[in-house]
Design an enzyme around this catalytic site. Sequence first.
Site, PDB file in Angstrom:
ATOM      1  N   GLU A 260     -17.576 -40.717   8.703  1.00  0.00           N
ATOM      2  CA  GLU A 260     -16.224 -41.261   8.755  1.00  0.00           C
ATOM      3  C   GLU A 260     -16.229 -42.546   9.577  1.00  0.00           C
ATOM      4  OE1 GLU A 260     -12.817 -38.242   8.990  1.00  0.00           O
ATOM      5  OE2 GLU A 260     -14.431 -37.236  10.050  1.00  0.00           O
TER       6      GLU A 260
ATOM      7  N   LYS B 145      -8.456 -23.772  10.560  1.00  0.00           N
ATOM      8  CA  LYS B 145      -9.684 -23.823  11.329  1.00  0.00           C
ATOM      9  C   LYS B 145      -9.429 -24.536  12.658  1.00  0.00           C
ATOM     10  CE  LYS B 145     -11.587 -28.238   9.928  1.00  0.00           C
ATOM     11  NZ  LYS B 145     -11.546 -28.805  11.273  1.00  0.00           N
TER      12      LYS B 145
ATOM     13  N   HIS C 235      -9.702 -27.124   3.993  1.00  0.00           N
ATOM     14  CA  HIS C 235      -9.214 -28.004   2.924  1.00  0.00           C
ATOM     15  C   HIS C 235     -10.343 -28.634   2.117  1.00  0.00           C
ATOM     16  CE1 HIS C 235      -9.804 -31.188   6.023  1.00  0.00           C
ATOM     17  NE2 HIS C 235     -10.018 -31.954   4.980  1.00  0.00           N
TER      18      HIS C 235
ATOM     19  N   LYS D  43     -10.693 -29.321  -2.377  1.00  0.00           N
ATOM     20  CA  LYS D  43     -10.856 -30.612  -3.036  1.00  0.00           C
ATOM     21  C   LYS D  43     -11.364 -30.428  -4.463  1.00  0.00           C
ATOM     22  CE  LYS D  43     -11.587 -33.367   1.118  1.00  0.00           C
ATOM     23  NZ  LYS D  43     -10.390 -34.184   0.917  1.00  0.00           N
TER      24      LYS D  43
ATOM     25  N   LYS E 229     -17.921 -39.434  13.603  1.00  0.00           N
ATOM     26  CA  LYS E 229     -16.863 -40.436  13.688  1.00  0.00           C
ATOM     27  C   LYS E 229     -17.466 -41.811  13.972  1.00  0.00           C
ATOM     28  CE  LYS E 229     -13.400 -37.430  13.481  1.00  0.00           C
ATOM     29  NZ  LYS E 229     -12.438 -37.399  12.372  1.00  0.00           N
TER      30      LYS E 229
ATOM     31  N   HIS F 205     -16.414 -27.072   7.289  1.00  0.00           N
ATOM     32  CA  HIS F 205     -16.477 -27.890   6.086  1.00  0.00           C
ATOM     33  C   HIS F 205     -17.868 -27.976   5.465  1.00  0.00           C
ATOM     34  CE1 HIS F 205     -12.453 -28.905   6.997  1.00  0.00           C
ATOM     35  NE2 HIS F 205     -12.658 -29.967   7.740  1.00  0.00           N
TER      36      HIS F 205
ATOM     37  N   ARG G  36       6.866 -24.563  20.101  1.00  0.00           N
ATOM     38  CA  ARG G  36       7.335 -24.295  21.470  1.00  0.00           C
ATOM     39  C   ARG G  36       8.467 -25.217  21.885  1.00  0.00           C
ATOM     40  NH1 ARG G  36       2.231 -24.467  25.259  1.00  0.00           N
ATOM     41  NH2 ARG G  36       3.842 -23.921  26.786  1.00  0.00           N
TER      42      ARG G  36
ATOM     43  N   ASP H 217     -15.918 -28.486  14.792  1.00  0.00           N
ATOM     44  CA  ASP H 217     -14.874 -28.986  13.909  1.00  0.00           C
ATOM     45  C   ASP H 217     -15.347 -29.113  12.466  1.00  0.00           C
ATOM     46  OD1 ASP H 217     -12.368 -30.126  13.194  1.00  0.00           O
ATOM     47  OD2 ASP H 217     -13.202 -32.136  13.394  1.00  0.00           O
TER      48      ASP H 217
END
Length: 469
Positions: free
Chosen positions: A216, A148, A178, A182, A326, A240, A49, A235
Amino acid sequence: MSEERLAPHIFVLFGATGDLAERKLFPGLYRLAAADRLPTDYAIIGSGRHSPGSDDEFRDTVGSGLRESVDDIDDEVLSNLLSRLSFHISDGEDGGDLAEAVRSAQKQLGDDAQTMIYLSVPPKAMQPMITMLGRERLTDGARLVVEKPFGTDLDSARELDAVLKGVVDEDQVYRIDHFIGKEAVQNILALRFANGLIEPAWHRSHVESVQIDVPEELTIEGRGGFYESTGCFRDMISTHLCQVLGFVAMEPPVHLDAVSLRNEKAKVFEAMRPLDPDHVVFGQYDGYRDEDGVDDDSTVETFVALEAFVDTERWQGVPFYLRTGKALGATRRTVTLTFRTPPMERFGAEDLGPNQLVLELTDSPAVAVRMLAKRPGPDLALMPLDLHLDLADENSDDTPLEAYERLLLDVMRGDQTLFTRADEVDRLWQVCQPVLDAPPPVRPYARGSWGPDEALALPGTPGWRLPDE
């Protein structure tokens, strides 16, 4: 050794000034170019944009990012890549300038030029952009890569699929996850189906539980706006971790091609029970509400742990424990199969834990096996024995492709094997929808911990494999 030469390509990258393009897409294209895996003739058209300035300014920005993210960059390869780069503004309402640029590139590259359109845009922008692409006829014969999340719930996923099907056929759509790209995730198939030592034991008669654990250490890293609209469950779980579960739980495919492999994965998802919110734990790390773009009273989850079941003959009654979040105690991608323990009375009462097969899904795949063996000495006593195999060390001459490199190459080849099919997406949202309809309370947890206490207790004995130090 170079790949078989591909047809000329036009890469249209929406979100070309965004985080994903900087961290993954442009480095992936550079590495493919450096390895002589891109077509001889190609053009890269960035779009979005807002303009990043002139084409030269856009090239300077991309080049600076590549110099920061790629080690030992080849100036000649970089210069060649950047020379093919341009930027054209577009949005859901107006794509005329972009369409003109694509058609000009097609005329320059020839009639056999293939167009790849990569949509790295927020979920709310996805449908208008797809509609615009169809209106401008940019999707005619193109391959459309969709990032995604594929919708935010069952209804929105079905709406998105209907919009896609209004402009392209299913064989033109590449829903990218992704994790599936892997090397280590694909190695699940090789370790399991190519080894007579492992495959017969990959069964409820021998396996007590399966853990898929993706913690993570990083926080949301300035992605507050994205997380506020999406959350960890959407997410990570519906994409995943469930995709990894599909690889772990599938039946042997007849062939390792797109149709056979995705058929078996779809059967796993069809056999999954809808998730029970009473067996799902949500958490939010301390300090999340202080992050930029996060509401002061946010109840968005940054952590999820859950119990799932796959009601096939192979897996009936075996719990699958999924955990991700996280600001946790380590960054890992680990699949752990815990095996049933034979009667141990003859060796005494000491509990040394069960046998486990541990797959580390890192960029350098590794396998560990925990077994019991005789302790050296005069008595017939047991001790735990850990065996480790680092697959990267065993194949030091072979360099695995990073996930986005592999998946971009597969799109150019027209290979959908490692991409998600529409029926998989729909079924996974059916499985996840009960949690979205009745989400569990979001419990606080300390940074650097392993999540809320309720999550730690979820698998019972022997608990989570991680932490294993």
